[in-house]
Design a protein around this motif. Sequence first.
Motif, mmCIF file in Angstrom:
data_model
loop_
_atom_site.group_PDB
_atom_site.id
_atom_site.type_symbol
_atom_site.label_atom_id
_atom_site.label_comp_id
_atom_site.label_asym_id
_atom_site.label_seq_id
_atom_site.Cartn_x
_atom_site.Cartn_y
_atom_site.Cartn_z
ATOM 1 N N LEU A 7 -8.367 -20.464 -49.920
ATOM 2 C CA LEU A 7 -7.907 -19.669 -51.049
ATOM 3 C C LEU A 7 -6.841 -18.706 -50.566
ATOM 4 O O LEU A 7 -6.798 -18.362 -49.382
ATOM 5 N N PRO A 8 -5.998 -18.224 -51.471
ATOM 6 C CA PRO A 8 -4.980 -17.249 -51.056
ATOM 7 C C PRO A 8 -5.630 -15.987 -50.492
ATOM 8 O O PRO A 8 -6.724 -15.605 -50.904
ATOM 9 N N ALA A 9 -4.970 -15.379 -49.520
ATOM 10 C CA ALA A 9 -5.470 -14.143 -48.923
ATOM 11 C C ALA A 9 -5.474 -13.033 -49.966
ATOM 12 O O ALA A 9 -4.631 -13.008 -50.865
ATOM 13 N N ILE A 10 -6.447 -12.149 -49.846
ATOM 14 C CA ILE A 10 -6.487 -10.983 -50.725
ATOM 15 C C ILE A 10 -6.529 -9.736 -49.854
ATOM 16 O O ILE A 10 -6.884 -9.795 -48.681
ATOM 17 N N SER A 11 -6.159 -8.628 -50.440
ATOM 18 C CA SER A 11 -6.164 -7.376 -49.704
ATOM 19 C C SER A 11 -6.943 -6.344 -50.507
ATOM 20 O O SER A 11 -6.707 -6.225 -51.709
ATOM 21 N N PRO A 12 -7.865 -5.642 -49.937
ATOM 22 C CA PRO A 12 -8.303 -5.762 -48.554
ATOM 23 C C PRO A 12 -9.099 -7.051 -48.345
ATOM 24 O O PRO A 12 -9.585 -7.650 -49.299
ATOM 25 N N SER A 13 -9.231 -7.459 -47.069
ATOM 26 C CA SER A 13 -9.941 -8.702 -46.785
ATOM 27 C C SER A 13 -11.413 -8.580 -47.174
ATOM 28 O O SER A 13 -11.965 -7.489 -47.253
ATOM 29 N N VAL A 14 -12.027 -9.716 -47.449
ATOM 30 C CA VAL A 14 -13.420 -9.757 -47.892
ATOM 31 C C VAL A 14 -14.330 -9.631 -46.674
ATOM 32 O O VAL A 14 -14.143 -10.313 -45.677
ATOM 33 N N GLU A 15 -15.303 -8.750 -46.757
ATOM 34 C CA GLU A 15 -16.279 -8.562 -45.689
ATOM 35 C C GLU A 15 -17.573 -9.273 -46.064
ATOM 36 O O GLU A 15 -17.788 -9.638 -47.226
ATOM 37 N N THR A 16 -18.450 -9.446 -45.100
ATOM 38 C CA THR A 16 -19.758 -10.047 -45.358
ATOM 39 C C THR A 16 -20.490 -9.240 -46.419
ATOM 40 O O THR A 16 -20.568 -8.016 -46.334
ATOM 41 N N GLY A 17 -20.995 -9.926 -47.423
ATOM 42 C CA GLY A 17 -21.739 -9.244 -48.483
ATOM 43 C C GLY A 17 -21.674 -10.011 -49.791
ATOM 44 O O GLY A 17 -21.169 -11.137 -49.845
ATOM 45 N N ASP A 24 -18.452 -16.794 -62.553
ATOM 46 C CA ASP A 24 -19.420 -17.576 -61.788
ATOM 47 C C ASP A 24 -20.581 -16.677 -61.354
ATOM 48 O O ASP A 24 -20.463 -15.447 -61.352
ATOM 49 N N LEU A 25 -21.690 -17.280 -60.975
ATOM 50 C CA LEU A 25 -22.833 -16.511 -60.491
ATOM 51 C C LEU A 25 -22.477 -15.827 -59.174
ATOM 52 O O LEU A 25 -21.728 -16.373 -58.369
ATOM 53 N N PRO A 26 -23.001 -14.628 -58.955
ATOM 54 C CA PRO A 26 -22.750 -13.960 -57.680
ATOM 55 C C PRO A 26 -23.323 -14.771 -56.524
ATOM 56 O O PRO A 26 -24.287 -15.524 -56.690
ATOM 57 N N GLY A 27 -22.739 -14.613 -55.370
ATOM 58 C CA GLY A 27 -23.214 -15.291 -54.175
ATOM 59 C C GLY A 27 -23.025 -14.389 -52.973
ATOM 60 O O GLY A 27 -22.690 -13.213 -53.102
ATOM 61 N N ALA A 28 -23.235 -14.945 -51.809
ATOM 62 C CA ALA A 28 -23.085 -14.194 -50.564
ATOM 63 C C ALA A 28 -21.925 -14.780 -49.770
ATOM 64 O O ALA A 28 -21.801 -15.998 -49.661
ATOM 65 N N TYR A 29 -21.102 -13.915 -49.241
ATOM 66 C CA TYR A 29 -20.010 -14.337 -48.371
ATOM 67 C C TYR A 29 -20.340 -13.864 -46.963
ATOM 68 O O TYR A 29 -20.790 -12.727 -46.767
ATOM 69 N N ILE A 30 -20.133 -14.725 -45.981
ATOM 70 C CA ILE A 30 -20.387 -14.385 -44.587
ATOM 71 C C ILE A 30 -19.121 -14.690 -43.799
ATOM 72 O O ILE A 30 -18.629 -15.819 -43.815
ATOM 73 N N THR A 31 -18.592 -13.680 -43.123
ATOM 74 C CA THR A 31 -17.381 -13.879 -42.327
ATOM 75 C C THR A 31 -17.677 -14.806 -41.149
ATOM 76 O O THR A 31 -18.834 -14.985 -40.756
ATOM 77 N N GLY A 32 -16.636 -15.388 -40.583
ATOM 78 C CA GLY A 32 -16.802 -16.279 -39.435
ATOM 79 C C GLY A 32 -17.475 -15.605 -38.249
ATOM 80 O O GLY A 32 -18.301 -16.198 -37.564
ATOM 81 N N HIS A 33 -17.134 -14.332 -38.017
ATOM 82 C CA HIS A 33 -17.759 -13.609 -36.901
ATOM 83 C C HIS A 33 -19.262 -13.460 -37.128
ATOM 84 O O HIS A 33 -20.063 -13.656 -36.222
#
Length: 87
Positions: A7-17, A24-33
């Motif tokens: 997806l296109p980059a957004i600012s500020p970047s998305v953090e884990t959470g 859409d239904l909420p979900g969880a995002y987990i950064t690569g680190h």
Amino acid sequence: MPELRKLPAISPSVETGPIQFGDDLPGAYITGHHATMYVRYLKRVLRALNIANHEEFEVTRTALERLAAQLEHSAIKPKQSAEGTAE
């Protein structure tokens, strides 16, 4: 395993959470680190479940194996050199 969606980059970047896209239904995002770290923890838990080897853990073990595979797919990988070895 689903394909990686870029997806296109957004600012500020998305953090884990928690995250929600549009309606859409909420979900969880987990950064690569964080995915890298969680894979290590899940593999430790899976080793302990394998040692315990109780049938009641089978569903839990399967769910954790799938989660670990998804996270591993998202985890940070060492960069490969031109010779194919990790840097």
